[in-house]
Design a protein around this motif. Structure first.
Motif, short mmCIF file in Angstrom:
data_model
loop_
_atom_site.label_atom_id
_atom_site.label_comp_id
_atom_site.label_asym_id
_atom_site.label_seq_id
_atom_site.Cartn_x
_atom_site.Cartn_y
_atom_site.Cartn_z
N ALA A 1 0.94 -62.52 -19.19
CA ALA A 1 -0.26 -62.54 -20.02
C ALA A 1 -1.50 -62.65 -19.14
CB ALA A 1 -0.21 -63.72 -20.98
N LYS B 1 -8.89 -63.15 -21.48
CA LYS B 1 -10.01 -62.31 -21.89
C LYS B 1 -11.08 -62.29 -20.81
CE LYS B 1 -13.18 -61.75 -25.76
NZ LYS B 1 -13.55 -62.22 -27.10
N ARG C 1 -0.13 -52.68 -22.08
CA ARG C 1 0.16 -52.16 -23.41
C ARG C 1 -1.06 -52.09 -24.33
NH1 ARG C 1 4.93 -50.30 -22.56
NH2 ARG C 1 6.51 -51.68 -21.74
N SER C 2 -1.96 -53.06 -24.23
CA SER C 2 -3.10 -53.11 -25.15
C SER C 2 -4.02 -51.90 -25.04
CB SER C 2 -3.90 -54.39 -24.94
OG SER C 2 -4.36 -54.47 -23.61
N ASP D 1 -7.93 -60.04 -24.10
CA ASP D 1 -6.74 -60.58 -23.47
C ASP D 1 -5.56 -59.67 -23.79
OD1 ASP D 1 -6.47 -61.19 -26.16
OD2 ASP D 1 -5.98 -63.28 -25.85
N GLY D 2 -4.46 -59.83 -23.09
CA GLY D 2 -3.30 -58.97 -23.31
C GLY D 2 -2.16 -59.33 -22.40
#
Length: 174
Positions: free
Chosen positions: A82, A85, A109-110, A139-140
């Motif tokens: 992860a 942001k 992926r985001s 964030d992602g």
């Protein structure tokens, strides 16, 4: 000069090949290889083989002025990391260090961006990718698919997108 400004062919790869994939070159021309700051997709990757070969256990370092968003120490196999942001307008930096014979696939992926990396047995290599597309400020997660034969570590950061060079200056530097 920063580690990521050494491969002039990256800009050509990023603009000529599908702009949502990172690419790299074996050339080290000591020229800038910027990503574009706009709503258009852009990515850059710079492999940096080292004469002192840092240990794969240590994740890559960020340059001065870049902020840490996530870090993964030495890992084998698949993993997901992860990241936090960032500020609007910042680029996402995904730096991967690997050793071991095999390919790994890194995916953000985001924003639907992925890039493959080729890792070599007995050789530690580091690749920096700067992604400056709409949506990377959130964030992602970054997902990594790798065989158990490949050891890798990763640093995710945020920073100011690199300035774009004109295609003419890149072509002339070859």
């Amino acid at each position: 000069m920063s580690r990521r400004t050494r491969a002039a062919l990256i800009l050509a790869c990023a603009t000529l090949i599908v702009p949502l994939t990172g690419c790299s070159s074996g050339h080290d021309d000591n020229k800038a290889s910027p990503a574009t700051r706009s709503s258009e997709p852009s990515a850059k990757a710079t492999p940096t083989p080292s004469t002192t070969q840092p240990a794969v256990q240590q994740p890559p370092e960020l340059d001065a002025g870049e902020s840490l968003a996530g870090r993964q120490k030495a890992t084998t196999g698949n993993a997901t990391l992860a990241f936090s942001k960032g500020k609007k307008g910042d680029a996402l930096i995904v730096a991967v260090r690997c050793r071991g014979a095999g390919k790994i696939k890194v995916a953000v992926r985001s924003v639907h961006i992925s890039f493959p990396l080729e890792c070599q047995a007995g050789e530690v290599s580091t690749t920096y990718n700067q992604v400056a597309v709409k949506g990377v400020e959130g964030d992602g997660v970054v997902s990594v698919e790798a065989s158990s034969a490949v050891h890798w570590s990763m640093t995710i950061g945020r920073g100011t997108p690199a300035a774009e060079e004109s295609p003419t200056s890149t072509a002339e530097s070859l």
